[in-house]
Design a protein around this motif. Structure first.
Motif, PDB file in Angstrom:
ATOM      1  N   ILE A  55      42.901  62.060  65.430  1.00  0.00           N
ATOM      2  CA  ILE A  55      41.744  61.697  64.605  1.00  0.00           C
ATOM      3  C   ILE A  55      41.833  60.234  64.176  1.00  0.00           C
ATOM      4  O   ILE A  55      40.832  59.510  64.194  1.00  0.00           O
ATOM      5  N   ALA A  56      43.028  59.802  63.799  1.00  0.00           N
ATOM      6  CA  ALA A  56      43.211  58.413  63.372  1.00  0.00           C
ATOM      7  C   ALA A  56      42.888  57.439  64.508  1.00  0.00           C
ATOM      8  O   ALA A  56      42.240  56.415  64.292  1.00  0.00           O
ATOM      9  N   TYR A  58      40.899  58.060  67.095  1.00  0.00           N
ATOM     10  CA  TYR A  58      39.454  58.137  67.325  1.00  0.00           C
ATOM     11  C   TYR A  58      38.686  57.321  66.284  1.00  0.00           C
ATOM     12  O   TYR A  58      37.734  56.609  66.620  1.00  0.00           O
ATOM     13  N   ASN A  59      39.107  57.405  65.022  1.00  0.00           N
ATOM     14  CA  ASN A  59      38.412  56.688  63.941  1.00  0.00           C
ATOM     15  C   ASN A  59      38.825  55.227  63.818  1.00  0.00           C
ATOM     16  O   ASN A  59      38.248  54.490  63.024  1.00  0.00           O
ATOM     17  N   ARG A  60      39.862  54.842  64.561  1.00  0.00           N
ATOM     18  CA  ARG A  60      40.355  53.465  64.537  1.00  0.00           C
ATOM     19  C   ARG A  60      40.775  53.027  63.139  1.00  0.00           C
ATOM     20  O   ARG A  60      40.527  51.898  62.717  1.00  0.00           O
ATOM     21  N   CYS A  61      41.410  53.944  62.422  1.00  0.00           N
ATOM     22  CA  CYS A  61      41.924  53.656  61.080  1.00  0.00           C
ATOM     23  C   CYS A  61      43.371  53.203  61.217  1.00  0.00           C
ATOM     24  O   CYS A  61      44.266  54.019  61.432  1.00  0.00           O
ATOM     25  N   CYS A  64      45.904  54.782  58.905  1.00  0.00           N
ATOM     26  CA  CYS A  64      46.038  56.207  59.245  1.00  0.00           C
ATOM     27  C   CYS A  64      46.900  56.382  60.485  1.00  0.00           C
ATOM     28  O   CYS A  64      47.735  57.297  60.550  1.00  0.00           O
ATOM     29  N   SER A  89      42.244  62.028  72.140  1.00  0.00           N
ATOM     30  CA  SER A  89      41.182  61.323  71.415  1.00  0.00           C
ATOM     31  C   SER A  89      40.547  60.236  72.272  1.00  0.00           C
ATOM     32  O   SER A  89      39.372  59.917  72.085  1.00  0.00           O
ATOM     33  N   GLY A  93      36.871  58.954  72.475  1.00  0.00           N
ATOM     34  CA  GLY A  93      36.629  57.640  71.903  1.00  0.00           C
ATOM     35  C   GLY A  93      36.619  56.488  72.883  1.00  0.00           C
ATOM     36  O   GLY A  93      36.322  55.355  72.515  1.00  0.00           O
ATOM     37  N   SER A  97      39.508  53.668  71.486  1.00  0.00           N
ATOM     38  CA  SER A  97      40.638  54.553  71.193  1.00  0.00           C
ATOM     39  C   SER A  97      41.836  54.214  72.072  1.00  0.00           C
ATOM     40  O   SER A  97      42.987  54.256  71.614  1.00  0.00           O
TER      41      SER A  97
END
Length: 117
Positions: A55-56, A58-61, A64, A89, A93, A97
């Protein structure tokens, strides 16, 4: 690009502590959410951390990614498991990603995996 992933981990965790001094209720609510969702249940902690890595990515955080790579290693994940979670991911992404997987995630694994060997 080289990241100082240890400093990023420290900045994130100490930032929560500092923010907790003035916004304790909100920070504690965040910690309670984490505590509940990351407790062993139908899924073990390692699996939950691998999901979080994906998830991190994919969200590019960035924070995170660093935090959850560290926590995944701490929970017993290895390099191959972490990279595979990230690659799932990438299927969703695409290029962004993949970019974070081959840079920040890779640097995080390289830096932190020696802490858990």
């Amino acid at each position: 690009m080289n990241y100082d992933v240890r400093q990023m981990l420290k900045d994130f965790t100490s930032g929560l502590t500092i923010m907790g001094r003035t916004h304790g209720e909100e920070v504690n609510a965040f910690y309670n959410l984490l505590g509940k969702n990351y407790a062993p249940g139908a899924l073990d902690v390692k699996t939950k951390e691998l999901i979080s890595v994906g998830i991190a990515i994919y969200n590019r955080c960035e924070y995170c990614i660093v935090y959850h790579v560290y926590k995944a290693l701490e929970a017993g994940a290895n390099r191959d498991e972490i990279v595979e979670a990230a690659m799932v991911s990438v299927a969703f992404g695409g290029g962004p990603s993949m970019a974070y997987t081959v840079t920040l995630l890779n640097e995080s694994v390289q830096e932190f995996e020696k802490d858990f060997q």
